[in-house]
Write a protein that holds these residues in place. Structure first.
Motif, PDB file in Angstrom:
ATOM      1  N   GLN A  65       0.836  -1.190   0.000  1.00  0.00           N
ATOM      2  CA  GLN A  65       0.000   0.000   0.000  1.00  0.00           C
ATOM      3  C   GLN A  65       0.877   1.249   0.000  1.00  0.00           C
ATOM      4  N   LEU A  66       0.288   2.353  -0.438  1.00  0.00           N
ATOM      5  CA  LEU A  66       0.887   3.666  -0.219  1.00  0.00           C
ATOM      6  C   LEU A  66       0.145   4.284   0.947  1.00  0.00           C
ATOM      7  N   THR A  67       0.910   4.749   1.929  1.00  0.00           N
ATOM      8  CA  THR A  67       0.329   5.165   3.209  1.00  0.00           C
ATOM      9  C   THR A  67       0.545   6.643   3.468  1.00  0.00           C
ATOM     10  N   ALA A  68      -0.512   7.275   3.993  1.00  0.00           N
ATOM     11  CA  ALA A  68      -0.415   8.631   4.519  1.00  0.00           C
ATOM     12  C   ALA A  68      -0.952   8.622   5.942  1.00  0.00           C
ATOM     13  N   ILE A  69      -0.409   9.491   6.773  1.00  0.00           N
ATOM     14  CA  ILE A  69      -0.938   9.653   8.122  1.00  0.00           C
ATOM     15  C   ILE A  69      -1.113  11.140   8.388  1.00  0.00           C
ATOM     16  N   ARG A  70      -2.261  11.498   8.877  1.00  0.00           N
ATOM     17  CA  ARG A  70      -2.529  12.897   9.219  1.00  0.00           C
ATOM     18  C   ARG A  70      -1.963  13.164  10.609  1.00  0.00           C
ATOM     19  N   LEU A  71      -1.010  14.058  10.679  1.00  0.00           N
ATOM     20  CA  LEU A  71      -0.270  14.227  11.923  1.00  0.00           C
ATOM     21  C   LEU A  71      -1.135  14.785  13.051  1.00  0.00           C
ATOM     22  N   GLU A  72      -2.131  15.563  12.719  1.00  0.00           N
ATOM     23  CA  GLU A  72      -2.944  16.187  13.763  1.00  0.00           C
ATOM     24  C   GLU A  72      -3.715  15.173  14.607  1.00  0.00           C
ATOM     25  N   ASP A  73      -4.163  14.068  13.993  1.00  0.00           N
ATOM     26  CA  ASP A  73      -4.917  13.073  14.753  1.00  0.00           C
ATOM     27  C   ASP A  73      -4.433  11.647  14.517  1.00  0.00           C
ATOM     28  N   ARG A  74      -3.374  11.502  13.725  1.00  0.00           N
ATOM     29  CA  ARG A  74      -2.761  10.210  13.413  1.00  0.00           C
ATOM     30  C   ARG A  74      -3.730   9.240  12.715  1.00  0.00           C
ATOM     31  N   ARG A  75      -4.643   9.776  11.988  1.00  0.00           N
ATOM     32  CA  ARG A  75      -5.502   8.914  11.177  1.00  0.00           C
ATOM     33  C   ARG A  75      -4.716   8.426   9.968  1.00  0.00           C
ATOM     34  N   VAL A  76      -4.816   7.128   9.675  1.00  0.00           N
ATOM     35  CA  VAL A  76      -4.064   6.499   8.591  1.00  0.00           C
ATOM     36  C   VAL A  76      -4.960   6.356   7.359  1.00  0.00           C
ATOM     37  N   PHE A  77      -4.381   6.680   6.196  1.00  0.00           N
ATOM     38  CA  PHE A  77      -5.044   6.523   4.913  1.00  0.00           C
ATOM     39  C   PHE A  77      -4.151   5.656   4.027  1.00  0.00           C
ATOM     40  N   GLN A  78      -4.741   4.698   3.300  1.00  0.00           N
ATOM     41  CA  GLN A  78      -3.954   3.826   2.441  1.00  0.00           C
ATOM     42  C   GLN A  78      -4.686   3.532   1.137  1.00  0.00           C
ATOM     43  N   VAL A  79      -3.899   3.370   0.072  1.00  0.00           N
ATOM     44  CA  VAL A  79      -4.439   2.888  -1.197  1.00  0.00           C
ATOM     45  C   VAL A  79      -3.614   1.672  -1.616  1.00  0.00           C
ATOM     46  N   PRO A  80      -4.236   0.672  -2.254  1.00  0.00           N
ATOM     47  CA  PRO A  80      -3.495  -0.501  -2.716  1.00  0.00           C
ATOM     48  C   PRO A  80      -2.658  -0.163  -3.940  1.00  0.00           C
ATOM     49  N   CYS A  81      -1.555  -0.863  -4.099  1.00  0.00           N
ATOM     50  CA  CYS A  81      -0.626  -0.610  -5.204  1.00  0.00           C
ATOM     51  C   CYS A  81      -0.428  -1.879  -6.018  1.00  0.00           C
ATOM     52  N   ALA A  82      -0.242  -1.693  -7.309  1.00  0.00           N
ATOM     53  CA  ALA A  82       0.080  -2.821  -8.186  1.00  0.00           C
ATOM     54  C   ALA A  82       1.561  -3.140  -8.064  1.00  0.00           C
ATOM     55  N   ARG A  83       1.902  -4.420  -8.005  1.00  0.00           N
ATOM     56  CA  ARG A  83       3.298  -4.822  -7.887  1.00  0.00           C
ATOM     57  C   ARG A  83       4.058  -4.474  -9.165  1.00  0.00           C
ATOM     58  N   ARG A  84       5.253  -3.884  -9.009  1.00  0.00           N
ATOM     59  CA  ARG A  84       6.076  -3.550 -10.154  1.00  0.00           C
ATOM     60  C   ARG A  84       6.946  -4.750 -10.531  1.00  0.00           C
ATOM     61  N   SER A  85       7.281  -4.875 -11.796  1.00  0.00           N
ATOM     62  CA  SER A  85       8.113  -5.985 -12.263  1.00  0.00           C
ATOM     63  C   SER A  85       9.580  -5.609 -12.150  1.00  0.00           C
ATOM     64  N   VAL A  86      10.058  -5.570 -10.882  1.00  0.00           N
ATOM     65  CA  VAL A  86      11.463  -5.261 -10.610  1.00  0.00           C
ATOM     66  C   VAL A  86      12.008  -6.327  -9.668  1.00  0.00           C
ATOM     67  N   ALA A  87      13.318  -6.448  -9.660  1.00  0.00           N
ATOM     68  CA  ALA A  87      13.942  -7.501  -8.840  1.00  0.00           C
ATOM     69  C   ALA A  87      13.887  -7.132  -7.361  1.00  0.00           C
ATOM     70  N   ALA A  88      13.359  -8.027  -6.531  1.00  0.00           N
ATOM     71  CA  ALA A  88      13.258  -7.752  -5.107  1.00  0.00           C
ATOM     72  C   ALA A  88      14.624  -7.553  -4.482  1.00  0.00           C
ATOM     73  N   SER A  89      15.633  -8.148  -5.049  1.00  0.00           N
ATOM     74  CA  SER A  89      16.986  -8.013  -4.488  1.00  0.00           C
ATOM     75  C   SER A  89      17.535  -6.606  -4.634  1.00  0.00           C
ATOM     76  N   GLN A  90      16.867  -5.761  -5.437  1.00  0.00           N
ATOM     77  CA  GLN A  90      17.375  -4.424  -5.669  1.00  0.00           C
ATOM     78  C   GLN A  90      16.730  -3.379  -4.766  1.00  0.00           C
ATOM     79  N   ARG A  91      16.007  -3.805  -3.732  1.00  0.00           N
ATOM     80  CA  ARG A  91      15.371  -2.853  -2.840  1.00  0.00           C
ATOM     81  C   ARG A  91      16.384  -1.995  -2.128  1.00  0.00           C
TER      82      ARG A  91
END
Length: 275
Positions: free
Chosen positions: A249-275
């Motif tokens: 997911q891509l995550t945002a948090i609102r600092l004033e009340d710490r509410r979390v917002f997330q959207v799902p992400c599509a997996r990219r075709s990149v090598a996991a070893s390159q993180r």
């Protein structure tokens, strides 16, 4: 007015657009705090850079290791790695403007009870000291001799802090801690190869934010970089890299009340070893 801290983007422009729509981001009233790694591995690094640059004072960005890698590649001091997606930026007609803007960004930012950094802080650094050390790097990166810093930036040594460090060794430790750190020894010796989950950390090491008597614990440190850590919302840390690039997911948090917002992400075709 609200302040939203957002995790590692890594070129995921579409997910970023969806997240800003979800939070109802208002460029005239709200602020975005971005934990760095704006670019690379995703397919939308160029439009992301352009959009964030146009936000002006509505966005606070700290540099991540992928952002610095882009600067090195652009200067010819490093080669693109397997899975890199920087070519579109390098060939863009506004390349010079974008790269110049990127060099002007912060390595660390603190406001009220919050501090923003891409990766972490060494256990001995208090918030005011971290701000001063980051400014040492920022001054050089923004100045006429930035090429020399980029040329000498890569390397794992020294792997710990000393007030007696000078020159590029000093700057390298600051950069490595703030853009690459995940784990260290209780006294602050950094280890850079480990990227897994906290339960399998090598003996003698611990997450940087769990170091005993960590000097920066008086503030809530907002950071990303460690996707295997996942979302962490604690009294004095907010870890926001939730693996958007890897199908999380891509995550945002609102600092004033710490509410979390997330959207799902599509997996990219990149090598996991390159993180």
């Amino acid at each position: 007015m609200a302040t939203y801290a957002i995790g590692d983007l890594q070129g995921c422009h579409e997910a970023f657009q969806q997240l800003t729509e979800l939070i109802g981001f208002n460029v005239t009233k709200d602020k975005l705090w971005l934990v760095g790694d704006i670019v690379n591995r995703g397919t939308g690094s160029l439009p992301l850079l352009r959009f964030i640059m146009k936000l002006g004072d509505s966005a606070v960005l700290v540099l991540g290791n992928h952002d610095l890698h882009l600067l090195l590649v652009a200067e010819g001091f490093a080669q693109q790695r397997s899975g890199d997606t920087l070519q579109e930026i390098l060939e863009a007609p506004d390349r010079k403007t974008l790269l110049s803007w990127l060099r002007q960004q912060r390595l660390f930012y603190a406001e009220d009870e919050y501090a923003l950094v891409h990766a972490g802080l060494l256990p001995s650094w208090h918030i005011a000291q971290a701000a001063e050390l980051a400014q040492e790097v920022e001054t050089v990166l923004r100045g006429e001799k930035y090429h020399e810093l980029l040329l000498r930036m890569y390397g794992d040594e020294p792997n710990c802090w000393s007030d007696n460090l000078e020159g590029y060794d000093r700057l390298r430790v600051i950069i490595n801690a703030m853009t690459r750190l995940r784990i260290c020894t209780p006294d602050g010796r950094m280890e850079f190869s480990y990227k897994g989950q906290p339960r399998t950390i090598p003996s003698g090491y611990l997450p940087w934010f769990e170091a005993p008597q960590r000097a920066s614990s008086s503030a809530t440190v907002v950071f990303g970089h460690w996707s295997a850590l996942g979302l962490q919302v604690r009294d004095n840390i907010l870890a926001l890299d939730t693996g958007c690039l890897w199908g999380g997911q891509l995550t945002a948090i609102r600092l004033e009340d710490r509410r979390v917002f997330q959207v799902p992400c599509a997996r990219r075709s990149v090598a996991a070893s390159q993180r």
